[in-house]
Design an enzyme around this catalytic site. Structure first.
Site, mmCIF file in Angstrom:
data_model
loop_
_atom_site.group_PDB
_atom_site.id
_atom_site.type_symbol
_atom_site.label_atom_id
_atom_site.label_comp_id
_atom_site.label_asym_id
_atom_site.label_seq_id
_atom_site.Cartn_x
_atom_site.Cartn_y
_atom_site.Cartn_z
ATOM 1 C CG HIS A 80 -2.021 -1.009 1.111
ATOM 2 N ND1 HIS A 80 -3.067 -1.045 1.997
ATOM 3 C CD2 HIS A 80 -2.243 -2.019 0.240
ATOM 4 C CE1 HIS A 80 -3.889 -2.030 1.672
ATOM 5 N NE2 HIS A 80 -3.391 -2.639 0.594
ATOM 6 C CD GLU A 82 -2.318 4.299 2.716
ATOM 7 O OE1 GLU A 82 -3.453 4.771 2.578
ATOM 8 O OE2 GLU A 82 -1.938 3.269 2.130
ATOM 9 C CB CYS A 108 -6.751 -0.413 4.710
ATOM 10 S SG CYS A 108 -5.066 -1.073 4.897
ATOM 11 C CB CYS A 111 -2.281 1.445 6.022
ATOM 12 S SG CYS A 111 -1.642 0.567 4.567
#
Length: 172
Positions: A80, A82, A108, A111
């Site tokens: 991801h 992040e 999410c 993260c």
């Protein structure tokens, strides 16, 4: 031309970073800012040395019909945006303690845990993310309250939202 405030300025940079995203699902860009300086950027895609999603690198992305939306992230090889901001900072020995994240999508659950553990103090996001299981959404909502300076939705125009956000893409 109106000079953007700092939040708009940083979010527009996150939008520019997102253009490198290589995920078939949501395409996300993120930056970490510390003391007014960008310390790291990231976008979502497969790890270094693996085939990109658009080339069939991730089974979950390639076979989306076999997976429920928002679930089985542990089977997805994509990193991801992040996570990539945190990993890039770590790779170059940059502390993230007290940093602020600007992301084109609300982080999410996974993260969010990682950002909190890295001592990120606040998050600004452009598009919302909701846990797909309503029973688990409460736990997520409790978790995001742990950012010392909060989490905030940014209201700016995203000219590429249909390209970037899978739920918007499917409505077309």
């Amino acid at each position: 031309m109106v000079r953007p405030d700092w939040v708009e300025y940083y979010m527009n940079i996150a939008i520019a970073v997102r253009a490198r995203a290589n995920c078939i699902g949501n395409r996300v860009g993120a930056i970490l800012v510390q003391n007014g300086h960008i310390i790291s950027t990231g976008y979502n895609g497969t790890p270094h040395g693996t085939k990109n999603c658009t080339d069939g690198g991730c089974h979950r992305c390639t076979h989306r019909k076999d997976y429920e939306s928002g679930k089985d992230y542990d089977l997805c090889i994509c990193v991801h945006a992040e996570q990539n901001t945190l990993l890039s900072a770590a790779r170059f020995g940059i502390s993230t303690d007290g940093a602020v994240l600007y992301s084109t999508m609300q982080p999410c659950f996974g993260c969010t845990k990682e950002l909190l553990q890295a001592q990120v103090r606040s998050v600004y996001y452009l598009h919302p993310w909701v846990y797909p299981d309503p029973l688990r959404q409460n736990a997520y909502e409790d978790l995001i309250t742990k950012f010392p300076d909060g989490i905030s939705k940014v209201e700016i125009l995203d000219p590429n939202s249909a390209w970037a956000v899978s739920s918007l893409r499917s409505k077309k």
